[in-house]
Design a protein around this motif. Structure first.
Motif, PDB file in Angstrom:
ATOM      1  N   SER A 152      -3.963  -1.007   3.356  1.00 23.27           N
ATOM      2  CA  SER A 152      -2.528  -0.742   3.427  1.00 23.27           C
ATOM      3  C   SER A 152      -1.728  -2.015   3.141  1.00 23.27           C
ATOM      4  O   SER A 152      -0.766  -2.003   2.365  1.00 23.27           O
ATOM      5  CB  SER A 152      -2.162  -0.181   4.804  1.00 23.27           C
ATOM      6  OG  SER A 152      -0.774   0.011   4.909  1.00 23.27           O
ATOM      7  N   GLN A 153      -2.134  -3.115   3.736  1.00 20.02           N
ATOM      8  CA  GLN A 153      -1.450  -4.394   3.503  1.00 20.02           C
ATOM      9  C   GLN A 153      -1.578  -4.830   2.047  1.00 20.02           C
ATOM     10  O   GLN A 153      -0.604  -5.285   1.444  1.00 20.02           O
ATOM     11  CB  GLN A 153      -2.030  -5.471   4.414  1.00 20.02           C
ATOM     12  CG  GLN A 153      -1.732  -5.253   5.869  1.00 20.02           C
ATOM     13  CD  GLN A 153      -2.511  -6.209   6.772  1.00 20.02           C
ATOM     14  OE1 GLN A 153      -3.526  -6.777   6.382  1.00 20.02           O
ATOM     15  NE2 GLN A 153      -2.040  -6.362   7.996  1.00 20.02           N
ATOM     16  N   TYR A 195      -2.038  -2.963  -0.631  1.00 19.52           N
ATOM     17  CA  TYR A 195      -1.223  -2.138  -1.513  1.00 19.52           C
ATOM     18  C   TYR A 195       0.271  -2.390  -1.306  1.00 19.52           C
ATOM     19  O   TYR A 195       1.053  -2.274  -2.243  1.00 19.52           O
ATOM     20  CB  TYR A 195      -1.578  -0.669  -1.338  1.00 19.52           C
ATOM     21  CG  TYR A 195      -2.954  -0.343  -1.874  1.00 19.52           C
ATOM     22  CD1 TYR A 195      -3.357  -0.773  -3.131  1.00 19.52           C
ATOM     23  CD2 TYR A 195      -3.869   0.368  -1.112  1.00 19.52           C
ATOM     24  CE1 TYR A 195      -4.629  -0.504  -3.620  1.00 19.52           C
ATOM     25  CE2 TYR A 195      -5.135   0.651  -1.595  1.00 19.52           C
ATOM     26  CZ  TYR A 195      -5.505   0.206  -2.853  1.00 19.52           C
ATOM     27  OH  TYR A 195      -6.760   0.481  -3.336  1.00 19.52           O
ATOM     28  N   GLU A 196       0.666  -2.751  -0.110  1.00 21.17           N
ATOM     29  CA  GLU A 196       2.066  -3.129   0.128  1.00 21.17           C
ATOM     30  C   GLU A 196       2.405  -4.397  -0.669  1.00 21.17           C
ATOM     31  O   GLU A 196       3.460  -4.479  -1.311  1.00 21.17           O
ATOM     32  CB  GLU A 196       2.312  -3.348   1.616  1.00 21.17           C
ATOM     33  CG  GLU A 196       3.737  -3.715   1.966  1.00 21.17           C
ATOM     34  CD  GLU A 196       4.731  -2.589   1.737  1.00 21.17           C
ATOM     35  OE1 GLU A 196       5.915  -2.898   1.513  1.00 21.17           O
ATOM     36  OE2 GLU A 196       4.341  -1.407   1.785  1.00 21.17           O
ATOM     37  N   ASN A 224       2.899  -3.678  -4.367  1.00 23.24           N
ATOM     38  CA  ASN A 224       3.934  -2.674  -4.647  1.00 23.24           C
ATOM     39  C   ASN A 224       3.376  -1.293  -4.982  1.00 23.24           C
ATOM     40  O   ASN A 224       3.975  -0.547  -5.749  1.00 23.24           O
ATOM     41  CB  ASN A 224       4.878  -3.156  -5.758  1.00 23.24           C
ATOM     42  CG  ASN A 224       5.662  -4.370  -5.329  1.00 23.24           C
ATOM     43  OD1 ASN A 224       6.162  -4.431  -4.204  1.00 23.24           O
ATOM     44  ND2 ASN A 224       5.754  -5.354  -6.187  1.00 23.24           N
ATOM     45  N   HIS A 272       3.198   1.471  -3.058  1.00 26.84           N
ATOM     46  CA  HIS A 272       3.671   1.934  -1.761  1.00 26.84           C
ATOM     47  C   HIS A 272       3.066   3.268  -1.327  1.00 26.84           C
ATOM     48  O   HIS A 272       2.836   3.473  -0.134  1.00 26.84           O
ATOM     49  CB  HIS A 272       5.191   1.989  -1.750  1.00 26.84           C
ATOM     50  CG  HIS A 272       5.802   0.650  -2.035  1.00 26.84           C
ATOM     51  ND1 HIS A 272       5.695  -0.409  -1.176  1.00 26.84           N
ATOM     52  CD2 HIS A 272       6.484   0.182  -3.111  1.00 26.84           C
ATOM     53  CE1 HIS A 272       6.299  -1.476  -1.684  1.00 26.84           C
ATOM     54  NE2 HIS A 272       6.780  -1.137  -2.866  1.00 26.84           N
ATOM     55  N   SER A 311      -0.283   2.418  -0.025  1.00 26.68           N
ATOM     56  CA  SER A 311      -0.100   1.686   1.218  1.00 26.68           C
ATOM     57  C   SER A 311       0.178   2.644   2.376  1.00 26.68           C
ATOM     58  O   SER A 311      -0.431   2.536   3.444  1.00 26.68           O
ATOM     59  CB  SER A 311       1.045   0.685   1.078  1.00 26.68           C
ATOM     60  OG  SER A 311       1.269   0.014   2.298  1.00 26.68           O
ATOM     61  N   TYR A 364      -2.095   3.394   5.612  1.00 24.58           N
ATOM     62  CA  TYR A 364      -1.429   3.138   6.882  1.00 24.58           C
ATOM     63  C   TYR A 364      -1.583   4.338   7.806  1.00 24.58           C
ATOM     64  O   TYR A 364      -1.913   4.202   8.992  1.00 24.58           O
ATOM     65  CB  TYR A 364       0.043   2.844   6.637  1.00 24.58           C
ATOM     66  CG  TYR A 364       0.839   2.623   7.903  1.00 24.58           C
ATOM     67  CD1 TYR A 364       0.775   1.411   8.585  1.00 24.58           C
ATOM     68  CD2 TYR A 364       1.639   3.639   8.429  1.00 24.58           C
ATOM     69  CE1 TYR A 364       1.495   1.220   9.760  1.00 24.58           C
ATOM     70  CE2 TYR A 364       2.362   3.444   9.597  1.00 24.58           C
ATOM     71  CZ  TYR A 364       2.284   2.234  10.251  1.00 24.58           C
ATOM     72  OH  TYR A 364       2.990   2.057  11.404  1.00 24.58           O
TER      73      TYR A 364
END
Length: 71
Positions: A51-52, A54-55, A58, A60, A63, A67
């Protein structure tokens, strides 16, 4: 579950170095090993790391997907 942790640690190093493309497969392998062994802690840890990742890149939707899986 040391193999999953080791792979995840390699991914974490690449993440810290900003080498996201190299980090991703290590996190995915660690997550897969956690799923194969039904290790909830490993699954949560590396879903969070993905998740981090992919954040930071970008991506999202991915992410958010990872998450939600570690919650």
């Amino acid at each position: 579950m040391s193999i999953a942790k080791n792979k995840g640690n390699i991914g974490s190093v690449y993440l810290k170095l900003g080498q996201y493309a190299k980090a991703e497969p290590y996190f995915k392998e660690a997550l897969q090993l956690g799923e194969e062994t039904d290790n909830i802690e490993i699954m949560m840890d590396y879903s969070m790391h993905l998740s981090q990742l992919y954040e930071l890149t970008n991506k999202h939707k991915l992410s958010l997907f990872y998450y939600k899986t570690f919650l």
